[in-house]
Design an enzyme around this catalytic site. Sequence first.
Site, PDB file in Angstrom:
ATOM      1  N   GLU A  47       0.711  -1.087   0.165  1.00 39.05           N
ATOM      2  CA  GLU A  47      -0.233  -0.192  -0.164  1.00 39.05           C
ATOM      3  C   GLU A  47       1.144   1.299  -0.086  1.00 39.05           C
ATOM      4  O   GLU A  47       1.999   1.511   0.859  1.00 39.05           O
ATOM      5  CB  GLU A  47      -0.948  -0.186   1.204  1.00 39.05           C
ATOM      6  CG  GLU A  47      -1.784   1.445   1.103  1.00 39.05           C
ATOM      7  CD  GLU A  47      -2.613   1.275   2.699  1.00 39.05           C
ATOM      8  OE1 GLU A  47      -3.886   1.767   2.690  1.00 39.05           O
ATOM      9  OE2 GLU A  47      -2.130   0.428   3.612  1.00 39.05           O
ATOM     10  N   LYS A 114      -9.382   2.624  -2.210  1.00 41.68           N
ATOM     11  CA  LYS A 114      -8.968   2.057  -0.626  1.00 41.68           C
ATOM     12  C   LYS A 114     -11.130   2.320  -0.414  1.00 41.68           C
ATOM     13  O   LYS A 114     -11.061   3.885  -0.209  1.00 41.68           O
ATOM     14  CB  LYS A 114      -8.620   2.468   0.207  1.00 41.68           C
ATOM     15  CG  LYS A 114      -8.354   1.651   1.511  1.00 41.68           C
ATOM     16  CD  LYS A 114      -6.736   2.389   2.345  1.00 41.68           C
ATOM     17  CE  LYS A 114      -7.397   1.451   3.648  1.00 41.68           C
ATOM     18  NZ  LYS A 114      -5.966   2.010   4.515  1.00 41.68           N
ATOM     19  N   CYS A 150      -6.037  -2.890   2.226  1.00 45.31           N
ATOM     20  CA  CYS A 150      -5.079  -3.314   4.251  1.00 45.31           C
ATOM     21  C   CYS A 150      -6.443  -3.041   4.362  1.00 45.31           C
ATOM     22  O   CYS A 150      -7.288  -3.878   4.201  1.00 45.31           O
ATOM     23  CB  CYS A 150      -4.952  -1.601   3.967  1.00 45.31           C
ATOM     24  SG  CYS A 150      -3.523  -1.931   6.096  1.00 45.31           S
ATOM     25  N   SER A 292      24.749   2.052  32.066  1.00 46.07           N
ATOM     26  CA  SER A 292      24.216   2.510  33.703  1.00 46.07           C
ATOM     27  C   SER A 292      24.821   1.487  34.915  1.00 46.07           C
ATOM     28  O   SER A 292      25.064   1.551  35.649  1.00 46.07           O
ATOM     29  CB  SER A 292      23.601   2.890  33.901  1.00 46.07           C
ATOM     30  OG  SER A 292      22.288   1.820  34.058  1.00 46.07           O
TER      31      SER A 292
END
Length: 543
Positions: A47, A114, A150, A292
């Site tokens: 897409e 779409k 999609c 650390s």
Amino acid sequence: MQPSPLNIVLAQINPLVGDIDGNTLLVIAKAEQAVAEHKANLVLFPELVITGYPPEDLLLRPSLEWRIDRAIAAICKADLHADILIGYPKVVAGRVFNMAGYISAGKLVAEYAKQQLPNYQVFDEKRYFLPGNQACVVEIAGIKAAISVCEDIWHKEPMLQAREAGAQLMLNINASPYHRGKTQERRALLAERAIQGDMPIVYINQVGGQDELVFDGHSMIVDRSGKVVMQAPAFEEGLYPAQVTFDDEIKVTSTAQAPDVDSLESIYSALVLGVRDYVNKNGFKGVVLGLSGGIDSALTLAIAVDALGKDRVEAVMMPFRYTSQLSLDDAADQARRLGIGYQVISIEPIYNAFMGGLAGAFTGSVMDTTEENLQARCRGVLLMALSNKKRLLVLTTGNKSEMAVGYSTLYGDMAGGFDVLKDVPKTVVFELSRHRNLRDEVIPVSVIERPPSAELRPDQKDEDSLPPYDILDVILEKYVELDFSAEQIIAEGYPEDDVRRVLRLVDLNEYKRRQAPIGPRLTKRGFGRDRRYPITNGWVIGD
């Protein structure tokens, strides 16, 4: 006469948002490769592959229309020996559609807009696009194939519409971002749609990191019964072939069958890909982070090295009077195991200089979190100086649990450009650290086993001011990701004092999170695009 077999190739690629020319050349190159290596008749791309996804407000640029027209023309002129299906934004009379285009024999022969525009979680497509309303069916090698984009596959209407239009096969192009458990959701969804439409579904997804989103690929094909007959790997680019034949029914076969990966491995891979693409796509030489001796920075360092290689990663231990010898030893040990550039710079003289400058202003006051925060800010200044001088991106190391309750310092440990663990709860930090060590032990066991501490005052432990992380993380998941109220969480048996304190901290620290670096999204609701709370508000805390 039976139609000829259709060789489909799923081009699971990693486009760069906004690089229309580069993405166009990538599409052409991958189509040519698919023909040369797999004798492709049809190549599917993700897409909006021409712009990359999500292009966001680039879609509002006045030059969008001619840039896209130029890209489509270049692809049509490329003399590709296969049909291709690509995604791009289409400007029509000033309105923009999320379009899929079918190119055959050098011509754009069909387009599909779409229909279902997602506007939830990380998506805001209704800001940019108008929805389509028509099915699109093209004939390929005698097979009638429908096109969808999609979100269309997450709704039954486009599939039923395609079936009514005579489709026998569904081609669905995607830019579907990853979150934990997404593969299982997709499989179940595709199976349901295939059965509803009584046709196979070819599902192509992009791969790559884009700011806080990570796209996992995992393209797949399901047959009309919903069975997965092809599966591409997760988090890897590649060309994955399948063959479609048509006798009494459409049949799809493929030798591309990537194995599933477990949840922790998929999370770890998403983090690695997110770091790699953010650093590389933004042109950084490498990264630097504060090491650390604690578990968050240890995991961040391992991910960074896996993403970029040891030669592009530097770490700095910045001890203070409260830093334990164990932390010093563990940090040096991990740096040695990973073979990275490592140095120790004490913040003691810098802190003393700040305190000297503030002595008059602080007269009559007692020590509190101000002095603790000043330690973190000294470290932030050092890291940003190294970043500027060496052109390295600073990786911050705060996890989701800390970001949720504000257990972090603005302009201190939050100073940096990318927070690798931003959407990783502390309990999952421990799980990922153990998981990474199964491959080779790059994180000292003592780092994983010791109680977490910020080491900003003597004998400090995280649980001095927070509930145990196994309780905290469940409360946070229910409140942040599931929208439970305080009363609902308390009703499930969690201590009322802890619940109300945690929820109040989450609400009060929105202003910090708004200023925090971005980081890869791994859950259905991270602190970023899909959780947008007002900083200034009068909502009753915890409801």
